[in-house]
Design a protein around this motif. Structure first.
Motif, PDB file in Angstrom:
ATOM      1  N   ARG A  91       2.847 -27.248  46.579  1.00 53.02           N
ATOM      2  CA  ARG A  91       3.928 -26.231  45.654  1.00 53.02           C
ATOM      3  C   ARG A  91       3.493 -24.337  46.714  1.00 53.02           C
ATOM      4  NH1 ARG A  91       3.563 -24.984  39.957  1.00 53.02           N
ATOM      5  NH2 ARG A  91       6.079 -26.155  39.709  1.00 53.02           N
ATOM      6  N   HIS A 145      25.507 -22.287  49.619  1.00 60.09           N
ATOM      7  CA  HIS A 145      24.391 -23.552  49.976  1.00 60.09           C
ATOM      8  C   HIS A 145      25.208 -23.358  48.154  1.00 60.09           C
ATOM      9  CE1 HIS A 145      21.571 -22.791  53.617  1.00 60.09           C
ATOM     10  NE2 HIS A 145      22.816 -22.706  53.954  1.00 60.09           N
ATOM     11  N   SER A 164       6.562 -30.383  47.569  1.00 61.38           N
ATOM     12  CA  SER A 164       5.814 -30.599  47.151  1.00 61.38           C
ATOM     13  C   SER A 164       6.121 -31.720  46.248  1.00 61.38           C
ATOM     14  CB  SER A 164       6.567 -28.872  45.362  1.00 61.38           C
ATOM     15  OG  SER A 164       7.823 -29.624  45.801  1.00 61.38           O
ATOM     16  N   THR A 201      17.861 -23.794  47.491  1.00 61.60           N
ATOM     17  CA  THR A 201      19.437 -23.249  47.778  1.00 61.60           C
ATOM     18  C   THR A 201      18.559 -21.693  48.224  1.00 61.60           C
ATOM     19  OG1 THR A 201      20.303 -23.425  45.736  1.00 61.60           O
ATOM     20  CG2 THR A 201      20.319 -24.937  47.488  1.00 61.60           C
ATOM     21  N   HIS A 257      19.804 -16.837  40.475  1.00 59.38           N
ATOM     22  CA  HIS A 257      20.910 -16.754  39.532  1.00 59.38           C
ATOM     23  C   HIS A 257      21.492 -18.234  39.522  1.00 59.38           C
ATOM     24  CE1 HIS A 257      22.899 -14.405  43.458  1.00 59.38           C
ATOM     25  NE2 HIS A 257      22.107 -15.426  44.545  1.00 59.38           N
ATOM     26  N   ASP A 258      20.806 -17.903  38.483  1.00 55.24           N
ATOM     27  CA  ASP A 258      20.034 -19.438  37.336  1.00 55.24           C
ATOM     28  C   ASP A 258      21.433 -19.786  36.600  1.00 55.24           C
ATOM     29  OD1 ASP A 258      18.078 -20.478  38.588  1.00 55.24           O
ATOM     30  OD2 ASP A 258      17.129 -19.405  37.266  1.00 55.24           O
ATOM     31  N   ARG A 296      24.006 -25.893  45.002  1.00 57.05           N
ATOM     32  CA  ARG A 296      23.556 -27.074  44.716  1.00 57.05           C
ATOM     33  C   ARG A 296      23.712 -26.978  43.450  1.00 57.05           C
ATOM     34  NH1 ARG A 296      19.217 -30.100  43.717  1.00 57.05           N
ATOM     35  NH2 ARG A 296      17.631 -29.038  45.154  1.00 57.05           N
ATOM     36  N   ARG A 343      24.503 -20.315  36.886  1.00 57.97           N
ATOM     37  CA  ARG A 343      25.560 -21.625  37.263  1.00 57.97           C
ATOM     38  C   ARG A 343      25.562 -22.978  36.764  1.00 57.97           C
ATOM     39  NH1 ARG A 343      24.148 -20.126  43.641  1.00 57.97           N
ATOM     40  NH2 ARG A 343      22.762 -18.810  42.198  1.00 57.97           N
ATOM     41  N   SER A 359      24.365 -16.721  47.009  1.00 64.14           N
ATOM     42  CA  SER A 359      24.318 -15.692  48.088  1.00 64.14           C
ATOM     43  C   SER A 359      24.868 -16.026  48.877  1.00 64.14           C
ATOM     44  CB  SER A 359      22.422 -15.581  48.976  1.00 64.14           C
ATOM     45  OG  SER A 359      21.856 -14.445  47.388  1.00 64.14           O
ATOM     46  N   ARG A 398      11.296 -30.567  47.036  1.00 66.46           N
ATOM     47  CA  ARG A 398      10.548 -31.432  46.486  1.00 66.46           C
ATOM     48  C   ARG A 398      10.247 -32.131  47.203  1.00 66.46           C
ATOM     49  NH1 ARG A 398      13.160 -30.502  41.406  1.00 66.46           N
ATOM     50  NH2 ARG A 398      12.554 -28.380  41.365  1.00 66.46           N
TER      51      ARG A 398
HETATM   52  N1  LIG Z   1      22.301 -20.894  46.460  1.00 70.73           N
HETATM   53  C1  LIG Z   1      21.790 -19.691  46.159  1.00 70.73           C
HETATM   54  O1  LIG Z   1      22.846 -19.143  46.745  1.00 70.73           O
HETATM   55  C2  LIG Z   1      20.881 -19.234  45.894  1.00 70.73           C
HETATM   56  C3  LIG Z   1      20.370 -19.904  44.896  1.00 70.73           C
HETATM   57  N2  LIG Z   1      18.657 -19.037  44.106  1.00 70.73           N
HETATM   58  C4  LIG Z   1      18.146 -19.647  43.166  1.00 70.73           C
HETATM   59  O2  LIG Z   1      16.920 -20.370  44.132  1.00 70.73           O
HETATM   60  C5  LIG Z   1      17.137 -21.287  43.166  1.00 70.73           C
HETATM   61  C6  LIG Z   1      17.545 -22.872  43.436  1.00 70.73           C
HETATM   62  O3  LIG Z   1      17.128 -23.760  42.976  1.00 70.73           O
HETATM   63  P1  LIG Z   1      16.977 -25.538  43.754  1.00 70.73           P
HETATM   64  O4  LIG Z   1      17.966 -24.937  44.993  1.00 70.73           O
HETATM   65  O5  LIG Z   1      17.502 -25.917  42.664  1.00 70.73           O
HETATM   66  O6  LIG Z   1      15.815 -25.596  44.364  1.00 70.73           O
HETATM   67  P2  LIG Z   1      14.368 -26.465  43.534  1.00 70.73           P
HETATM   68  O7  LIG Z   1      14.195 -26.590  41.969  1.00 70.73           O
HETATM   69  O8  LIG Z   1      14.734 -28.146  43.985  1.00 70.73           O
HETATM   70  O9  LIG Z   1      12.991 -26.060  44.192  1.00 70.73           O
HETATM   71  C7  LIG Z   1      12.813 -25.809  45.182  1.00 70.73           C
HETATM   72  C8  LIG Z   1      11.661 -25.870  45.298  1.00 70.73           C
HETATM   73  O10 LIG Z   1      10.828 -24.626  44.421  1.00 70.73           O
HETATM   74  C9  LIG Z   1       9.345 -25.169  43.667  1.00 70.73           C
HETATM   75  N3  LIG Z   1       9.492 -24.489  42.736  1.00 70.73           N
HETATM   76  C10 LIG Z   1      10.419 -24.858  41.863  1.00 70.73           C
HETATM   77  N4  LIG Z   1      10.458 -24.349  40.812  1.00 70.73           N
HETATM   78  C11 LIG Z   1       8.818 -23.802  40.572  1.00 70.73           C
HETATM   79  C12 LIG Z   1       7.273 -23.052  39.923  1.00 70.73           C
HETATM   80  N5  LIG Z   1       7.892 -23.259  38.489  1.00 70.73           N
HETATM   81  N6  LIG Z   1       6.291 -22.928  41.020  1.00 70.73           N
HETATM   82  C13 LIG Z   1       6.591 -23.324  41.998  1.00 70.73           C
HETATM   83  N7  LIG Z   1       7.348 -23.832  42.746  1.00 70.73           N
HETATM   84  C14 LIG Z   1       8.610 -24.549  42.179  1.00 70.73           C
HETATM   85  C15 LIG Z   1       9.979 -26.537  43.699  1.00 70.73           C
HETATM   86  O11 LIG Z   1       8.905 -27.671  44.032  1.00 70.73           O
HETATM   87  P3  LIG Z   1       8.179 -27.827  42.390  1.00 70.73           P
HETATM   88  O12 LIG Z   1       9.176 -28.244  41.438  1.00 70.73           O
HETATM   89  O13 LIG Z   1       7.373 -29.556  42.954  1.00 70.73           O
HETATM   90  O14 LIG Z   1       8.064 -27.370  41.636  1.00 70.73           O
HETATM   91  C16 LIG Z   1      10.877 -26.750  45.568  1.00 70.73           C
HETATM   92  O15 LIG Z   1       9.746 -26.993  46.285  1.00 70.73           O
HETATM   93  C17 LIG Z   1      18.592 -21.670  41.702  1.00 70.73           C
HETATM   94  O16 LIG Z   1      17.411 -21.103  40.533  1.00 70.73           O
HETATM   95  C18 LIG Z   1      18.356 -20.745  42.229  1.00 70.73           C
HETATM   96  O17 LIG Z   1      19.489 -20.067  41.766  1.00 70.73           O
HETATM   97  C19 LIG Z   1      18.719 -17.913  44.638  1.00 70.73           C
HETATM   98  C20 LIG Z   1      19.484 -17.287  45.924  1.00 70.73           C
HETATM   99  C21 LIG Z   1      20.573 -17.469  46.080  1.00 70.73           C
END
Ligand SMILES: NC(=O)C1=CN([C@@H]2O[C@H](COP(=O)(O)OP(=O)(O)OC[C@H]3O[C@@H](n4cnc5c(N)ncnc54)[C@H](OP(=O)(O)O)[C@@H]3O)[C@@H](O)[C@H]2O)C=CC1
Length: 372
Positions: free
Chosen positions: A321, A205, A310, A254, A369-370, A207, A372, A191, A282
């Motif tokens: 959460r 952004h 979280s 992100t 965007h899962d 990751r 990548r 994004s 987290r």
């Molecule tokens: N970079 C970009 O441009 C974009 C990214 N994305 C998507 O956003 C996501 C970001 O991932 P990332 O940065 O790794 O985030 P994280 O996995 O680090 O999670 C971020 C937050 O979301 C919470 N979370 C994760 N899974 C769950 C769940 N099942 N239920 C409730 N809360 C949850 C986590 O808490 P906890 O795990 O403790 O539950 C944490 O607080 C990716 O899937 C990416 O594809 C979307 C749009 C744009």
């Protein structure tokens, strides 16, 4: 033959449970009959197979909503210019697709179903070709962009600023696909994390995910001065209409990127809705963009940024959460809501918001965007 969405949907639902096998068959057949097309695709086809099915699913289920189908296929057609797809390729793709659905829906297949698929494919291909043709001569098929800034915010997350060599018009909330020199023909979506800027720069952004080719290259092995390629802007998430309601943004990790762009755009518009941003990670150290968000908050008193952690019981702020915190924080029934982040978090948050009376039409979520 006119469109018959019901027949296409019914037969497609037979194929959905064996989507992986059907996608593998489709590409096998396409490349066996048209070996010259193989070089347009990346060496590893896993992501491509998933993409085919998610695009197909979206098209099939929007067959009776002509506007949303036209808008999605238009974007898809424009986007496929970057792969070098030409009108003459659509015939080959159509034949491979028809052979695939015929084979995997063999138990229910009839002449009527075949005619319905032919009509649906021809209509879809026509929309894609027309959109691509309209764009040719107006916009490039892809943009070359120079990396002008690269900040490693955590060991895994980088904020990368790029400047395309030609203007790249987009709407806040959209995403672009990115190709790096290290991985030719491998495109991954990110994004755009800012509203359009006069200097034409875009922020991403990123990751780095284990095994993620493009994300790891961008986050860890990219330097200022490097060149990357960007596909055309995609996605339908957009800032709220003027004069509308207060706004809630729920961002996981992100997934913050497009929501930050939307908030920037609302602020730039001069409007003053109340905006709540619940920004989850987290641990506190993973709140990689918090200093910037707090600067935005102090410059725009109608914005409230709420960091949510979280996974750290010792965190001295809002803990929990995101879906639960969102629900217990406030009633959002009168808000315009944007949710973005891990797919499960988005799904759960949306479910709870709907349970609490937010109408689906007022909930905006990004594609995930899962891959990548
Ligand atoms: N970079 C970009 O441009 C974009 C990214 N994305 C998507 O956003 C996501 C970001 O991932 P990332 O940065 O790794 O985030 P994280 O996995 O680090 O999670 C971020 C937050 O979301 C919470 N979370 C994760 N899974 C769950 C769940 N099942 N239920 C409730 N809360 C949850 C986590 O808490 P906890 O795990 O403790 O539950 C944490 O607080 C990716 O899937 C990416 O594809 C979307 C749009 C744009």
């Amino acid at each position: 033959m006119s469109l018959n969405p019901r027949l296409v949907k019914e037969s497609f639902s037979v194929i959905e449970p064996v989507a992986g096998k059907a996608a593998a068959y489709f590409y096998g057949r396409l490349f066996a009959e048209n070996p010259h097309l193989r070089c347009m695709f990346p060496p590893g086809m896993d992501v491509q197979r998933d993409r085919l099915f998610s695009a197909l699913t979206r098209i099939v289920w929007s067959l009776d909503s002509p506007d949303s189908m036209a808008s999605f296929l238009g974007q898809l057609g424009r986007d496929h210019r970057k792969y070098g797809v030409l009108p003459e390729h659509y015939g080959a793709i159509g034949r491979a697709l028809l052979a695939t659905v015929r084979r995997f829906a063999a138990d229910v297949w009839t002449d009527e179903i075949e005619a319905a698929w032919v009509a649906a494919y021809n209509a879809a291909a026509e929309l894609m070709m027309r959109a691509a043709q309209e764009e040719a001569g107006v916009s490039p098929a892809w943009w070359v962009a120079e990396v002008v800034d690269h900040e490693r915010r955590t060991p895994d997350i980088a904020v990368v600023t790029v400047r395309p060599t030609q203007r790249l018009p987009f709407t806040a909330g959209q995403y672009v696909s990115v190709q790096t020199a290290r991985w030719p023909r491998v495109w991954r979506p990110f994004s755009i994390a800012n509203a359009p800027r006069p200097d034409n720069t875009l922020r991403l952004h990123v990751r780095s995910v284990p095994g993620g080719w493009v994300s790891t290259t961008l986050a860890r092995d990219t330097r200022i001065g490097d060149a990357i390629m960007l596909g055309p802007p995609m996605g339908t998430m957009a800032p709220p209409e003027p004069g509308s309601r207060d706004v809630l943004c729920v961002a996981g990790g992100t997934g913050l990127a497009p929501l930050k762009a939307i908030i920037e755009q609302i602020i730039a518009s001069g409007r003053r809705p109340g905006i709540h941003l619940l920004y989850g990670a987290r641990t506190a150290a993973e709140l990689y963009d918090l200093p910037d968000l707090l600067r935005m908050e102090s410059a725009f008193p109608w914005l409230r940024v709420v960091p949510v952690v979280s996974g750290d019981p010792a965190y001295d702020g809002m803990r929990g959460r995101l879906p639960e915190v969102t629900q217990r924080f406030h009633s959002w029934a009168e808000h315009e809501v944007y949710v973005c982040g891990p797919a499960a978090m988005v799904g759960e948050t949306v479910r709870r918001l709907q349970e609490d009376g937010v109408p689906p039409a007022r909930i905006h979520r990004d594609v995930t965007h899962d891959e990548r």
